[in-house]
Write a protein that holds these residues in place. Structure first.
Motif, PDB file in Angstrom:
ATOM      1  N   ILE A   1      19.494   2.459   9.119  1.00  0.00           N
ATOM      2  CA  ILE A   1      18.198   2.649   8.492  1.00  0.00           C
ATOM      3  C   ILE A   1      17.340   3.569   9.356  1.00  0.00           C
ATOM      4  CG2 ILE A   1      16.103   1.489   7.706  1.00  0.00           C
ATOM      5  CD1 ILE A   1      18.550   0.892   6.005  1.00  0.00           C
ATOM      6  N   ASP A   2      16.707   4.545   8.740  1.00  0.00           N
ATOM      7  CA  ASP A   2      15.814   5.457   9.457  1.00  0.00           C
ATOM      8  C   ASP A   2      14.369   4.971   9.434  1.00  0.00           C
ATOM      9  OD1 ASP A   2      17.808   7.935   8.023  1.00  0.00           O
ATOM     10  OD2 ASP A   2      17.754   7.523  10.168  1.00  0.00           O
ATOM     11  N   VAL A   3      13.942   4.467   8.287  1.00  0.00           N
ATOM     12  CA  VAL A   3      12.563   4.010   8.138  1.00  0.00           C
ATOM     13  C   VAL A   3      12.569   2.667   7.426  1.00  0.00           C
ATOM     14  CG1 VAL A   3      10.300   4.484   7.143  1.00  0.00           C
ATOM     15  CG2 VAL A   3      11.658   6.359   8.040  1.00  0.00           C
ATOM     16  N   ALA A   4      11.819   1.705   7.956  1.00  0.00           N
ATOM     17  CA  ALA A   4      11.688   0.388   7.327  1.00  0.00           C
ATOM     18  C   ALA A   4      10.269   0.238   6.793  1.00  0.00           C
ATOM     19  CB  ALA A   4      11.994  -0.718   8.329  1.00  0.00           C
ATOM     20  N   ILE A   5      10.153  -0.171   5.545  1.00  0.00           N
ATOM     21  CA  ILE A   5       8.867  -0.438   4.897  1.00  0.00           C
ATOM     22  C   ILE A   5       8.713  -1.950   4.828  1.00  0.00           C
ATOM     23  CG2 ILE A   5       7.505  -0.117   2.810  1.00  0.00           C
ATOM     24  CD1 ILE A   5       9.142   2.384   2.248  1.00  0.00           C
ATOM     25  N   LEU A   6       7.710  -2.495   5.494  1.00  0.00           N
ATOM     26  CA  LEU A   6       7.603  -3.934   5.695  1.00  0.00           C
ATOM     27  C   LEU A   6       6.331  -4.492   5.082  1.00  0.00           C
ATOM     28  CD1 LEU A   6       8.509  -3.882   9.493  1.00  0.00           C
ATOM     29  CD2 LEU A   6      10.071  -4.139   7.586  1.00  0.00           C
ATOM     30  N   SER A   7       6.443  -5.711   4.553  1.00  0.00           N
ATOM     31  CA  SER A   7       5.283  -6.448   4.073  1.00  0.00           C
ATOM     32  C   SER A   7       5.132  -7.717   4.907  1.00  0.00           C
ATOM     33  CB  SER A   7       5.455  -6.829   2.596  1.00  0.00           C
ATOM     34  OG  SER A   7       5.487  -5.674   1.789  1.00  0.00           O
ATOM     35  N   GLU A   8       3.918  -7.998   5.317  1.00  0.00           N
ATOM     36  CA  GLU A   8       3.590  -9.144   6.168  1.00  0.00           C
ATOM     37  C   GLU A   8       4.489  -9.206   7.405  1.00  0.00           C
ATOM     38  OE1 GLU A   8       3.424 -12.328   2.894  1.00  0.00           O
ATOM     39  OE2 GLU A   8       1.734 -12.780   4.221  1.00  0.00           O
ATOM     40  N   PRO A   9       4.515  -8.174   8.223  1.00  0.00           N
ATOM     41  CA  PRO A   9       5.330  -8.223   9.438  1.00  0.00           C
ATOM     42  C   PRO A   9       4.789  -9.249  10.415  1.00  0.00           C
ATOM     43  CG  PRO A   9       3.902  -6.313   9.473  1.00  0.00           C
ATOM     44  CD  PRO A   9       3.736  -6.934   8.117  1.00  0.00           C
ATOM     45  N   TYR A  10       5.713  -9.816  11.206  1.00  0.00           N
ATOM     46  CA  TYR A  10       5.334 -10.865  12.146  1.00  0.00           C
ATOM     47  C   TYR A  10       4.604 -10.276  13.343  1.00  0.00           C
ATOM     48  CZ  TYR A  10       5.904 -15.322  14.610  1.00  0.00           C
ATOM     49  OH  TYR A  10       5.682 -16.497  15.259  1.00  0.00           O
ATOM     50  N   ARG A  11       5.110  -9.171  13.872  1.00  0.00           N
ATOM     51  CA  ARG A  11       4.485  -8.490  15.012  1.00  0.00           C
ATOM     52  C   ARG A  11       5.033  -7.064  15.068  1.00  0.00           C
ATOM     53  NH1 ARG A  11       8.535 -11.577  17.389  1.00  0.00           N
ATOM     54  NH2 ARG A  11      10.108 -10.329  18.472  1.00  0.00           N
ATOM     55  N   PRO A  12       4.337  -6.138  15.712  1.00  0.00           N
ATOM     56  CA  PRO A  12       4.855  -4.765  15.840  1.00  0.00           C
ATOM     57  C   PRO A  12       6.142  -4.728  16.650  1.00  0.00           C
ATOM     58  CG  PRO A  12       2.504  -4.844  16.321  1.00  0.00           C
ATOM     59  CD  PRO A  12       2.971  -6.267  16.231  1.00  0.00           C
ATOM     60  N   LYS A  13       7.040  -3.809  16.285  1.00  0.00           N
ATOM     61  CA  LYS A  13       8.285  -3.642  17.027  1.00  0.00           C
ATOM     62  C   LYS A  13       8.023  -2.780  18.264  1.00  0.00           C
ATOM     63  CE  LYS A  13      11.747  -4.862  15.760  1.00  0.00           C
ATOM     64  NZ  LYS A  13      12.462  -6.133  15.986  1.00  0.00           N
ATOM     65  N   PRO A  14       8.619  -3.158  19.405  1.00  0.00           N
ATOM     66  CA  PRO A  14       8.364  -2.385  20.627  1.00  0.00           C
ATOM     67  C   PRO A  14       9.021  -1.019  20.631  1.00  0.00           C
ATOM     68  CG  PRO A  14      10.003  -4.102  21.032  1.00  0.00           C
ATOM     69  CD  PRO A  14       9.486  -4.318  19.647  1.00  0.00           C
ATOM     70  N   GLU A  15      10.149  -0.864  19.915  1.00  0.00           N
ATOM     71  CA  GLU A  15      10.850   0.410  19.902  1.00  0.00           C
ATOM     72  C   GLU A  15      10.489   1.193  18.645  1.00  0.00           C
ATOM     73  OE1 GLU A  15      13.505  -2.660  17.959  1.00  0.00           O
ATOM     74  OE2 GLU A  15      12.258  -2.538  19.747  1.00  0.00           O
ATOM     75  N   GLY A  16      10.685   2.519  18.715  1.00  0.00           N
ATOM     76  CA  GLY A  16      10.379   3.353  17.568  1.00  0.00           C
ATOM     77  C   GLY A  16       8.877   3.569  17.409  1.00  0.00           C
ATOM     78  N   VAL A  17       8.462   3.930  16.199  1.00  0.00           N
ATOM     79  CA  VAL A  17       7.063   4.207  15.879  1.00  0.00           C
ATOM     80  C   VAL A  17       6.604   3.202  14.836  1.00  0.00           C
ATOM     81  CG1 VAL A  17       5.403   5.972  15.190  1.00  0.00           C
ATOM     82  CG2 VAL A  17       7.543   6.632  16.304  1.00  0.00           C
ATOM     83  N   TRP A  18       5.449   2.611  15.053  1.00  0.00           N
ATOM     84  CA  TRP A  18       4.943   1.553  14.186  1.00  0.00           C
ATOM     85  C   TRP A  18       3.588   1.968  13.633  1.00  0.00           C
ATOM     86  CZ3 TRP A  18       7.271  -3.060  12.817  1.00  0.00           C
ATOM     87  CH2 TRP A  18       6.472  -4.005  12.180  1.00  0.00           C
ATOM     88  N   GLN A  19       3.469   2.000  12.294  1.00  0.00           N
ATOM     89  CA  GLN A  19       2.205   2.321  11.633  1.00  0.00           C
ATOM     90  C   GLN A  19       1.854   1.164  10.714  1.00  0.00           C
ATOM     91  OE1 GLN A  19       0.358   4.854  12.294  1.00  0.00           O
ATOM     92  NE2 GLN A  19      -1.218   4.695  10.717  1.00  0.00           N
ATOM     93  N   GLN A  20       0.684   0.550  10.917  1.00  0.00           N
ATOM     94  CA  GLN A  20       0.328  -0.669  10.210  1.00  0.00           C
ATOM     95  C   GLN A  20      -1.005  -0.502   9.500  1.00  0.00           C
ATOM     96  OE1 GLN A  20       0.894  -4.022  12.714  1.00  0.00           O
ATOM     97  NE2 GLN A  20       0.555  -5.536  11.120  1.00  0.00           N
ATOM     98  N   SER A  21      -1.167  -1.202   8.358  1.00  0.00           N
ATOM     99  CA  SER A  21      -2.420  -1.162   7.615  1.00  0.00           C
ATOM    100  C   SER A  21      -3.521  -1.859   8.407  1.00  0.00           C
ATOM    101  CB  SER A  21      -2.243  -1.820   6.244  1.00  0.00           C
ATOM    102  OG  SER A  21      -1.872  -3.185   6.398  1.00  0.00           O
TER     103      SER A  21
END
Length: 503
Positions: A232-252
């Motif tokens: 997977i290159d990009v994951a689209i998440l709803s109600e995430p538990y916490r930001p992931k330490p690796e990669g890039v994280w963009q949150q509402s």
């Protein structure tokens, strides 16, 4: 033990069937046989028990495949399932072939049974089997790799990097209540998750068993393993538990929706934006919207967010709009259309996007209730060579994982394009050409006639001018699956999951 096996005279005549010897992670000795069903295996087992009597325990390990039988009626017993699975098989029913039964949606049951690989392969090829009055679906049950030393995913105990203190505390704790001195199958206490407690969550958030499939900590850890295994290159998440330490994280802004560029450098997500109810980012030419609209939102607030998403997406192409909208409509498989569903359909009808949901399988299931609330919209150029599926991947969530693979060629314009010299425009000729046509018929036909009429009128009313030149630009062949640029006709271009973890 190895010295006894190699020197005991009674074992020397049985070594021809042995393929290898090695030590296991827990310190045992594994004797690998060439043919597991050969009579020499049973002879060697009996001889080993005699040779090392009182010093070790001898057990036979056989490769098995876990198979799920779905759609069983509420009264079907495990014995009926076993008899149907082994009907016509030229072998005795194994003593450990009793299936594990659990309740499912609509008063049905799901049976899970471990079978020999060749037997499981024959059943999986059929896909269905009749048990009693019902034709049941059969599929392989895939469990993720999990370490029972730290309870993490993606590795086994032999390769666990947890500290000795963490490992000892986990192994001594009950997987139900988190206490010590007993095991989870004899526990009478209230559920308390070890992982959530270790992560600093409140007692209320940890009110579930460690092995529960609703554990958000496990869901978040499992996400990384799933993204790696599925490329997977990009994951689209709803109600995430916490930001992931690796990669890039963009949150509402309210934290309900997120976009995770799995392990990619920061430059792979551009034009990032954070808004209430959704997050936006551009990944290699495609603008991605991750949305979460909570069921508690008032209708007016819901309409405002959806219209803002549509306004933000207008003029951007190609786009992917996905997430948990908590809306119902017969357009994507629901039995009814609510006001929320109508708002989404009205707002997105102004965009050049297609709804990918086919309504074949629900996206949300909890306590016997099923619904289709996780939606995926995409531009037509992304859907022409694409694959969209509500998967059976284990998510430790009440939402299913949706995988979307697409290959998008960014086509460039031809080297020469037709234009007009505006100063040569004859208004009388243009108006006469337009007035001479009467347009009738259905909408698509009218649109085609209007387009052809406008072009013909411009050709008659103005002189043409040719612009451009030079060599044509090549197609952009960038494979987003795996992240390497290459020319690939058989490789999908982009992978997204929706919604992922949560709830």
């Amino acid at each position: 033990m190895l010295r006894i096996v190699k020197t005991e005279p009674s074992l020397q005549g049985l070594k021809e069937g042995v393929q290898g010897l090695r030590r296991t992670a827990n310190g045992g000795l594994l004797v690998r046989m060439q043919k597991s069903l050969d009579p020499s295996t049973q002879q060697l087992q009996a001889a080993l028990k005699t040779a090392i009597s009182g010093k070790a325990k001898v057990t036979v390990m056989q490769e098995t495949v876990q198979v799920e039988i779905r759609d069983l009626d509420d009264l079907t017993s495990g014995e009926e399932v076993t008899m149907a699975l082994f009907a016509g098989e030229d072998c005795d029913i194994p003593s450990d072939a009793a299936p594990r039964m659990r309740k499912a949606f609509g008063g049905t049951q799901i049976a899970t049974v471990s079978l020999r690989p060749e037997h499981a392969r024959r059943l999986l090829e059929k896909g269905k089997i009749r048990i009693g009055w019902v034709v049941c679906r059969i599929r392989e049950k895939l469990e993720p790799r999990r370490c029972y030393k730290c309870m993490g995913f993606g590795h086994t105990s032999a390769r666990c990097r947890a500290s000795e203190a963490t490992a000892k505390a986990t192994q001594e704790a009950c997987f139900k209540c988190g206490g010590t001195g007993h095991k989870h199958y004899t526990c009478q206490g209230k559920p308390r998750c070890i992982l959530c407690t270790r992560g600093g969550k409140t007692a209320r958030d940890a009110e579930h068993a460690t092995l529960s499939r609703i554990c958000p900590e496990s869901a978040q850890d499992l996400l990384s393993q799933t993204a790696s295994e599925q490329n997977i290159d990009v994951a689209i998440l709803s109600e995430p538990y916490r930001p992931k330490p690796e990669g890039v994280w963009q949150q509402s802004t309210n934290g309900g929706a997120a976009i995770w560029s799995c392990g990619q450098p920061p430059g792979h997500l551009a034009q990032r934006a954070t808004r209430p109810g959704y997050a936006r980012a551009k990944f290699q030419g495609t603008t991605i919207f991750s949305c979460y609209l909570a069921p508690s939102l008032h209708t007016d607030e819901f309409r405002e967010i959806v219209q803002e998403i549509a306004q933000d997406a207008r003029g951007r192409s190609p786009v992917i709009i996905a997430g948990d909208f908590n809306a119902w409509s017969t357009a994507w498989g629901s039995t009814r259309t609510t006001q929320r569903g109508t708002i989404i359909l009205d707002a997105f009808s102004t965009l050049d996007v297609c709804l990918l949901n086919d309504g074949r399988r629900c996206t949300f299931s909890k306590s016997g209730r099923e619904s289709y609330i996780d939606l995926t919209f995409a531009s037509p150029e992304l859907t022409r060579n694409s694959y969209w599926e509500v998967t059976h991947l284990l998510t430790y969530s009440d939402h299913a994982a949706i995988v979307f693979h697409t290959r998008h060629n960014q086509l460039h314009q031809t080297s020469r394009e037709t234009a007009y010299r505006v100063h040569t425009l004859s208004s009388e000729v243009l108006l006469s050409c337009m007035d001479a046509n009467t347009i009738t018929g259905e909408a698509n036909t009218c649109a085609d006639v209007i387009s052809a009429t406008i072009k013909a009128s411009c050709d008659a009313a103005m002189e043409k001018s040719t612009k451009g030149g030079g060599r044509p630009q090549p197609e952009a062949n960038v494979s987003l699956q795996g992240g390497d640029a290459k020319e690939a006709e058989d490789a999908p271009r982009r992978s997204c999951t929706s919604p992922g973890t949560g709830k």
